[in-house]
Design a protein around this motif. Structure first.
Motif, PDB file in Angstrom:
ATOM      1  N   ALA A 284       0.832  -1.208   0.000  1.00  0.00           N
ATOM      2  CA  ALA A 284       0.000   0.000   0.000  1.00  0.00           C
ATOM      3  C   ALA A 284       0.866   1.257   0.000  1.00  0.00           C
ATOM      4  CB  ALA A 284      -0.932  -0.010   1.207  1.00  0.00           C
ATOM      5  N   ALA A 285       1.938   1.244   0.812  1.00  0.00           N
ATOM      6  CA  ALA A 285       2.783   2.429   0.949  1.00  0.00           C
ATOM      7  C   ALA A 285       3.727   2.623  -0.235  1.00  0.00           C
ATOM      8  CB  ALA A 285       3.584   2.336   2.245  1.00  0.00           C
ATOM      9  N   SER A 286       3.958   1.588  -1.011  1.00  0.00           N
ATOM     10  CA  SER A 286       4.860   1.719  -2.162  1.00  0.00           C
ATOM     11  C   SER A 286       4.095   1.954  -3.462  1.00  0.00           C
ATOM     12  CB  SER A 286       5.732   0.464  -2.296  1.00  0.00           C
ATOM     13  OG  SER A 286       4.935  -0.699  -2.474  1.00  0.00           O
ATOM     14  N   ARG A 287       2.752   1.942  -3.403  1.00  0.00           N
ATOM     15  CA  ARG A 287       1.950   2.255  -4.574  1.00  0.00           C
ATOM     16  C   ARG A 287       1.977   3.757  -4.857  1.00  0.00           C
ATOM     17  NH1 ARG A 287      -2.146  -0.603  -6.702  1.00  0.00           N
ATOM     18  NH2 ARG A 287      -3.430   1.284  -6.790  1.00  0.00           N
ATOM     19  N   GLY A 288       1.666   4.113  -6.075  1.00  0.00           N
ATOM     20  CA  GLY A 288       1.538   5.521  -6.405  1.00  0.00           C
ATOM     21  C   GLY A 288       0.472   6.179  -5.563  1.00  0.00           C
ATOM     22  N   GLY A 289       0.775   7.345  -5.037  1.00  0.00           N
ATOM     23  CA  GLY A 289      -0.171   8.043  -4.170  1.00  0.00           C
ATOM     24  C   GLY A 289       0.114   7.873  -2.703  1.00  0.00           C
ATOM     25  N   GLY A 290       0.847   6.812  -2.326  1.00  0.00           N
ATOM     26  CA  GLY A 290       1.236   6.622  -0.943  1.00  0.00           C
ATOM     27  C   GLY A 290       0.111   6.154  -0.043  1.00  0.00           C
ATOM     28  N   LEU A 291       0.444   6.019   1.243  1.00  0.00           N
ATOM     29  CA  LEU A 291      -0.485   5.515   2.252  1.00  0.00           C
ATOM     30  C   LEU A 291      -0.732   6.595   3.293  1.00  0.00           C
ATOM     31  CD1 LEU A 291      -1.994   3.017   3.469  1.00  0.00           C
ATOM     32  CD2 LEU A 291       0.103   2.536   4.738  1.00  0.00           C
ATOM     33  N   TYR A 292      -2.002   6.887   3.556  1.00  0.00           N
ATOM     34  CA  TYR A 292      -2.333   7.877   4.568  1.00  0.00           C
ATOM     35  C   TYR A 292      -2.078   7.291   5.953  1.00  0.00           C
ATOM     36  CZ  TYR A 292      -4.313  11.310   1.387  1.00  0.00           C
ATOM     37  OH  TYR A 292      -4.475  12.261   0.405  1.00  0.00           O
ATOM     38  N   ALA A 293      -0.877   7.545   6.456  1.00  0.00           N
ATOM     39  CA  ALA A 293      -0.476   7.080   7.785  1.00  0.00           C
ATOM     40  C   ALA A 293       0.640   7.976   8.289  1.00  0.00           C
ATOM     41  CB  ALA A 293      -0.007   5.627   7.739  1.00  0.00           C
ATOM     42  N   ASP A 294       0.572   8.293   9.581  1.00  0.00           N
ATOM     43  CA  ASP A 294       1.661   9.049  10.203  1.00  0.00           C
ATOM     44  C   ASP A 294       2.808   8.121  10.557  1.00  0.00           C
ATOM     45  OD1 ASP A 294       0.506  11.872  10.602  1.00  0.00           O
ATOM     46  OD2 ASP A 294      -1.080  10.576  11.377  1.00  0.00           O
ATOM     47  N   ASP A 295       2.480   6.865  10.869  1.00  0.00           N
ATOM     48  CA  ASP A 295       3.497   5.874  11.214  1.00  0.00           C
ATOM     49  C   ASP A 295       3.077   4.524  10.658  1.00  0.00           C
ATOM     50  OD1 ASP A 295       5.508   7.123  13.334  1.00  0.00           O
ATOM     51  OD2 ASP A 295       3.502   7.861  13.825  1.00  0.00           O
ATOM     52  N   LEU A 296       4.060   3.766  10.192  1.00  0.00           N
ATOM     53  CA  LEU A 296       3.854   2.400   9.743  1.00  0.00           C
ATOM     54  C   LEU A 296       4.724   1.496  10.607  1.00  0.00           C
ATOM     55  CD1 LEU A 296       2.840   0.215   7.804  1.00  0.00           C
ATOM     56  CD2 LEU A 296       4.709   0.853   6.245  1.00  0.00           C
ATOM     57  N   VAL A 297       4.102   0.496  11.235  1.00  0.00           N
ATOM     58  CA  VAL A 297       4.800  -0.424  12.129  1.00  0.00           C
ATOM     59  C   VAL A 297       4.725  -1.822  11.526  1.00  0.00           C
ATOM     60  CG1 VAL A 297       4.992  -1.311  14.471  1.00  0.00           C
ATOM     61  CG2 VAL A 297       4.097   0.997  14.088  1.00  0.00           C
ATOM     62  N   LEU A 298       5.893  -2.420  11.276  1.00  0.00           N
ATOM     63  CA  LEU A 298       5.976  -3.757  10.695  1.00  0.00           C
ATOM     64  C   LEU A 298       6.434  -4.721  11.777  1.00  0.00           C
ATOM     65  CD1 LEU A 298       7.922  -2.660   7.476  1.00  0.00           C
ATOM     66  CD2 LEU A 298       5.435  -2.876   7.746  1.00  0.00           C
ATOM     67  N   ILE A 299       5.571  -5.673  12.157  1.00  0.00           N
ATOM     68  CA  ILE A 299       5.927  -6.610  13.227  1.00  0.00           C
ATOM     69  C   ILE A 299       5.845  -8.047  12.705  1.00  0.00           C
ATOM     70  CG2 ILE A 299       5.231  -5.080  15.095  1.00  0.00           C
ATOM     71  CD1 ILE A 299       2.624  -6.618  15.314  1.00  0.00           C
ATOM     72  N   GLY A 300       6.817  -8.856  13.149  1.00  0.00           N
ATOM     73  CA  GLY A 300       6.875 -10.235  12.681  1.00  0.00           C
ATOM     74  C   GLY A 300       6.841 -10.304  11.179  1.00  0.00           C
ATOM     75  N   SER A 301       7.659  -9.480  10.524  1.00  0.00           N
ATOM     76  CA  SER A 301       7.530  -9.258   9.081  1.00  0.00           C
ATOM     77  C   SER A 301       8.461 -10.142   8.267  1.00  0.00           C
ATOM     78  CB  SER A 301       7.827  -7.789   8.762  1.00  0.00           C
ATOM     79  OG  SER A 301       7.818  -7.583   7.359  1.00  0.00           O
ATOM     80  N   PRO A 302       7.954 -10.752   7.185  1.00  0.00           N
ATOM     81  CA  PRO A 302       8.804 -11.472   6.235  1.00  0.00           C
ATOM     82  C   PRO A 302       9.343 -10.560   5.136  1.00  0.00           C
ATOM     83  CG  PRO A 302       6.521 -11.817   5.634  1.00  0.00           C
ATOM     84  CD  PRO A 302       6.514 -10.935   6.865  1.00  0.00           C
ATOM     85  N   GLY A 303       9.160  -9.251   5.315  1.00  0.00           N
ATOM     86  CA  GLY A 303       9.561  -8.268   4.316  1.00  0.00           C
ATOM     87  C   GLY A 303       8.391  -7.382   3.957  1.00  0.00           C
ATOM     88  N   ALA A 304       8.699  -6.199   3.442  1.00  0.00           N
ATOM     89  CA  ALA A 304       7.654  -5.227   3.103  1.00  0.00           C
ATOM     90  C   ALA A 304       7.524  -5.011   1.608  1.00  0.00           C
ATOM     91  CB  ALA A 304       7.945  -3.895   3.796  1.00  0.00           C
ATOM     92  N   VAL A 306       9.811  -4.087  -0.445  1.00  0.00           N
ATOM     93  CA  VAL A 306      10.739  -3.073  -0.942  1.00  0.00           C
ATOM     94  C   VAL A 306      12.113  -3.336  -0.332  1.00  0.00           C
ATOM     95  CG1 VAL A 306       8.967  -1.316  -1.284  1.00  0.00           C
ATOM     96  CG2 VAL A 306      10.132  -1.479   0.925  1.00  0.00           C
ATOM     97  N   ASP A 307      13.126  -2.687  -0.896  1.00  0.00           N
ATOM     98  CA  ASP A 307      14.493  -2.892  -0.408  1.00  0.00           C
ATOM     99  C   ASP A 307      14.861  -1.945   0.724  1.00  0.00           C
ATOM    100  OD1 ASP A 307      14.987  -4.917  -2.272  1.00  0.00           O
ATOM    101  OD2 ASP A 307      15.543  -3.456  -3.823  1.00  0.00           O
ATOM    102  N   HIS A 308      14.127  -0.820   0.819  1.00  0.00           N
ATOM    103  CA  HIS A 308      14.504   0.180   1.822  1.00  0.00           C
ATOM    104  C   HIS A 308      13.266   0.941   2.254  1.00  0.00           C
ATOM    105  CE1 HIS A 308      16.331   3.858   3.524  1.00  0.00           C
ATOM    106  NE2 HIS A 308      17.370   3.071   3.792  1.00  0.00           N
ATOM    107  N   ALA A 309      13.264   1.382   3.504  1.00  0.00           N
ATOM    108  CA  ALA A 309      12.114   2.116   4.039  1.00  0.00           C
ATOM    109  C   ALA A 309      11.845   3.394   3.255  1.00  0.00           C
ATOM    110  CB  ALA A 309      12.353   2.446   5.515  1.00  0.00           C
ATOM    111  N   GLY A 310      12.872   3.942   2.624  1.00  0.00           N
ATOM    112  CA  GLY A 310      12.702   5.159   1.843  1.00  0.00           C
ATOM    113  C   GLY A 310      11.811   4.973   0.627  1.00  0.00           C
ATOM    114  N   GLN A 311      11.543   3.727   0.258  1.00  0.00           N
ATOM    115  CA  GLN A 311      10.657   3.454  -0.873  1.00  0.00           C
ATOM    116  C   GLN A 311       9.181   3.405  -0.454  1.00  0.00           C
ATOM    117  OE1 GLN A 311      13.415  -0.044  -1.821  1.00  0.00           O
ATOM    118  NE2 GLN A 311      12.609   0.457  -3.849  1.00  0.00           N
ATOM    119  N   LEU A 312       8.935   3.578   0.833  1.00  0.00           N
ATOM    120  CA  LEU A 312       7.570   3.590   1.359  1.00  0.00           C
ATOM    121  C   LEU A 312       7.125   5.033   1.573  1.00  0.00           C
ATOM    122  CD1 LEU A 312       7.993   0.741   4.006  1.00  0.00           C
ATOM    123  CD2 LEU A 312       7.064   0.547   1.678  1.00  0.00           C
TER     124      LEU A 312
END
Length: 391
Positions: A284-304, A306-312
């Motif tokens: 959702a956060a890497s799609r065009g237009g972005g994700l309406y969120a002040d913070d994104l928390v990834l827990i127990g994650s197998p990956g998001a 993307v290669d880097h948080a800057g792509q979110l």
């Protein structure tokens, strides 16, 4: 809100009268067209003209039929409106004459208002269906009913939702095996935490546990929590290797968060992606237009994904990406610092997220029981330093 019951009945009566008049006029035209040959209007050209006139008159029978059907809808709505009004009067009488009944009456009046809004919406939609060629589709997403408040949205969804009634839960979306539900007073909360669940979350048997997690988060943050099961989640770890479900779900999550932002622009928004839900949140956060969120928390994650948080791309004030994996969480076996099916480990230094230390004794499902994790969420909801809140 539509007009009151007497006005609805009056409108139905006027439509019926006008429909009868139009029907009479159409019948008169048809009779006169039929009478043309008897008046000497004969021949091949005359026959063609008469046939053409009948073709022009025939569509005139449709408006009266539509008007009568709309009148029927208005009459039925008036009857239901009268029943709601009578129930509201009984609730007010209860509050006036029974000691201590005022809070219960207030709740009943709130629910009656919501049902009234649903009645108005359903009446208007039915009239649209009778008069315009719009498809007969049940609203599936929160954005499909932009003019309804959340109480009315809940009542509308409960008409077709298989979810049992929970006094503290509002069903925001319920269609096609999808469920989005809020715990807490979402309309007035200063913050909302959207929990994106992972593998197996579409199984109805797991719903009570997911709702309890939402209740825990709402209590910990002092705001509202949304349980987002807005996609057909993979049913097993093997199926969670696929990326397409996350991409499709990411579009749905993006649309839901956008609608939250439209309805409550001043609300602080936190998205928590757990397990495969973190892949969805990343999509959702890497799609065009972005994700309406002040913070994104990834827990127990197998990956998001993307290669880097800057792509979110997060749309909020000073947005940040956070990551946490318990040392004993077996999900760590599926991802490394450098690579994984869904990208590198979000807790690795090179990913660029704010890393929260995991609970040494925790597992893949124990994040919701970790007081330090919950305290960090409270810090995000309060716009405080999340690390300081865990001290």
């Amino acid at each position: 809100m539509l007009a009151d019951a007497p006005s609805l009945r009056h409108a139905a009566h006027l439509l019926t009268v006008d429909a009868d008049w139009l029907t009479a006029q159409t019948d008169w035209l048809s009779r006169n067209v039929d009478a043309l040959p008897a008046a000497g209007f004969r021949g091949e050209a005359a026959d063609t003209a008469v046939a053409r006139l009948h073709t022009l008159v025939r569509p005139m029978t449709l408006p009266p039929e539509q008007m009568l059907r709309v009148a029927q809808v208005l009459s039925m709505t008036a009857g239901l409106r009268e029943e709601l009004d009578a129930a509201a009067r009984r609730a007010l009488a209860l509050a006036d004459h029974v000691t201590g009944a005022a809070p219960l009456a207030a709740l009943l009046l709130r629910d009656l208002r919501a049902l009234g809004d649903v009645l108005d919406y359903t009446c208007a939609r039915q009239i649209d269906l009778l008069c315009t060629p719009i498809p007969d589709e049940t609203p599936a997403r929160l954005s499909d009913t932009p003019d309804l408040d959340l109480a009315a949205v809940h009542e509308l969804n409960m008409l077709s939702s298989p979810v049992p009634e929970h006094p503290d839960v509002q069903v925001l979306e319920s269609a096609d095996g999808r469920l989005v539900a809020a715990v807490g007073d979402l309309a007035s909360a200063a913050s909302v935490t959207t929990i994106v669940a992972g593998v197996g979350s579409s199984d109805p048997a797991h719903l009570p546990a997911h709702l309890d997690r939402a209740r825990t988060v709402a209590a910990a943050t002092g705001g509202a929590a949304v349980l987002w099961l807005g996609y057909p989640a993979p049913g097993s770890v093997g199926r969670a290797l696929a990326q397409e479900p996350a991409r499709a779900a990411g579009a749905e999550l993006q649309a839901f968060q956008r609608e939250l932002a439209r309805r409550f622009p001043d609300q602080r928004r936190v998205v928590v992606g757990h397990s495969y839900g973190s892949v969805v949140a990343g999509a959702a956060a890497s799609r065009g237009g972005g994700l309406y969120a002040d913070d994104l928390v990834l827990i127990g994650s197998p990956g998001a994904g993307v290669d880097h948080a800057g792509q979110l791309t997060l749309l909020g004030d000073h947005p940040q990406v956070h990551a946490m994996t318990n040392p004993s969480d077996p999900i760590a076996l599926t991802v490394t610092e450098g690579a994984g099916v869904h990208g590198p480990d979000p807790t690795s230094p090179g990913f660029g997220a704010q890393v929260w230390p995991g609970d040494p004794s925790g597992n893949h499902g124990s994040y919701w029981e970790d007081p330090r994790f919950l305290a960090r969420l409270r810090g995000l909801a309060d716009q405080k330093n999340p690390m300081a809140s865990s001290e």
